[in-house]
Design a protein around this motif. Structure first.
Motif, mmCIF file in Angstrom:
data_model
loop_
_atom_site.group_PDB
_atom_site.id
_atom_site.type_symbol
_atom_site.label_atom_id
_atom_site.label_comp_id
_atom_site.label_asym_id
_atom_site.label_seq_id
_atom_site.Cartn_x
_atom_site.Cartn_y
_atom_site.Cartn_z
ATOM 1 N N PRO A 24 45.961 8.857 37.962
ATOM 2 C CA PRO A 24 46.305 7.438 37.883
ATOM 3 C C PRO A 24 45.041 6.588 37.718
ATOM 4 C CG PRO A 24 47.506 8.479 39.668
ATOM 5 C CD PRO A 24 46.500 9.491 39.174
ATOM 6 N N TRP A 26 44.837 3.372 38.094
ATOM 7 C CA TRP A 26 44.996 2.128 38.853
ATOM 8 C C TRP A 26 45.707 2.487 40.140
ATOM 9 C CZ3 TRP A 26 42.857 -2.391 37.513
ATOM 10 C CH2 TRP A 26 43.286 -3.569 38.130
ATOM 11 N N GLY A 28 48.288 2.434 43.406
ATOM 12 C CA GLY A 28 49.671 2.074 43.699
ATOM 13 C C GLY A 28 50.680 2.525 42.663
ATOM 14 N N GLU A 29 51.830 1.864 42.724
ATOM 15 C CA GLU A 29 52.969 2.193 41.871
ATOM 16 C C GLU A 29 52.636 2.010 40.397
ATOM 17 O OE1 GLU A 29 56.622 3.301 40.440
ATOM 18 O OE2 GLU A 29 55.774 3.648 42.419
ATOM 19 N N LEU A 30 51.913 0.961 40.042
ATOM 20 C CA LEU A 30 51.563 0.738 38.638
ATOM 21 C C LEU A 30 50.742 1.906 38.103
ATOM 22 C CD1 LEU A 30 51.585 -0.969 36.090
ATOM 23 C CD2 LEU A 30 49.675 -2.293 37.038
ATOM 24 N N ARG A 32 50.801 5.001 39.132
ATOM 25 C CA ARG A 32 51.692 6.169 38.988
ATOM 26 C C ARG A 32 52.548 6.047 37.732
ATOM 27 N NH1 ARG A 32 51.540 5.566 44.466
ATOM 28 N NH2 ARG A 32 53.428 4.319 44.624
ATOM 29 N N ARG A 33 53.050 4.845 37.467
ATOM 30 C CA ARG A 33 53.862 4.645 36.257
ATOM 31 C C ARG A 33 53.024 4.866 35.007
ATOM 32 N NH1 ARG A 33 56.072 -1.009 36.616
ATOM 33 N NH2 ARG A 33 57.035 -0.518 34.612
ATOM 34 N N ASP A 36 52.316 8.572 34.389
ATOM 35 C CA ASP A 36 53.534 9.281 33.978
ATOM 36 C C ASP A 36 54.029 8.885 32.584
ATOM 37 O OD1 ASP A 36 53.613 10.638 36.382
ATOM 38 O OD2 ASP A 36 55.083 9.286 37.301
ATOM 39 N N ASN A 37 53.645 7.701 32.091
ATOM 40 C CA ASN A 37 54.268 7.156 30.877
ATOM 41 C C ASN A 37 53.319 6.663 29.792
ATOM 42 O OD1 ASN A 37 57.218 7.055 31.789
ATOM 43 N ND2 ASN A 37 56.182 5.999 33.453
ATOM 44 N N GLU A 75 50.703 -4.508 33.229
ATOM 45 C CA GLU A 75 52.157 -4.306 33.325
ATOM 46 C C GLU A 75 52.826 -4.768 32.034
ATOM 47 O OE1 GLU A 75 55.903 -3.518 34.988
ATOM 48 O OE2 GLU A 75 54.093 -3.304 36.191
#
Length: 94
Positions: A24, A26, A28-30, A32-33, A36-37, A75
């Motif tokens: 990752p 960055w 946090g959740e961003l 991880r996204r 993954d993507n 984002e």
């Protein structure tokens, strides 16, 4: 030295299967996204865009406010309609 094939992702930005990031980029959740993507190629495109954002807004990357602005643009760049939104724009909470 590893001969393993690169980890592939279906890139949300470029719309095709491409080598992905190793970790990752960055917190946090961003982050991880993104891992993954988002492909390595799209991340390199983002890095150029991020430099322009930092310069345009005269941001210092270590400042908390700068990190929040960069995260909002990141984002939008990967998962939204783009980064052309006004700085006072606040997305609706769903």
């Amino acid at each position: 030295m590893s001969d393993a094939a690169p980890r592939m992702v279906k890139c949300v930005k470029l719309g095709r299967e491409l080598p992905g990031l190793d970790a990752p980029p960055w917190p946090g959740e961003l982050g991880r996204r993104i891992v993954d993507n988002v492909s390595l190629e799209a991340w390199e495109m983002w890095e150029e865009k991020m430099k322009m954002i930092l310069n345009e807004y005269r941001l210092l990357p270590f400042q908390k406010e700068a990190q929040q602005i960069v995260a909002q643009h990141m984002e939008a760049f990967f998962f939204g309609e783009g980064t052309g939104l006004p700085t006072e724009y606040t997305p609706e909470k769903h």
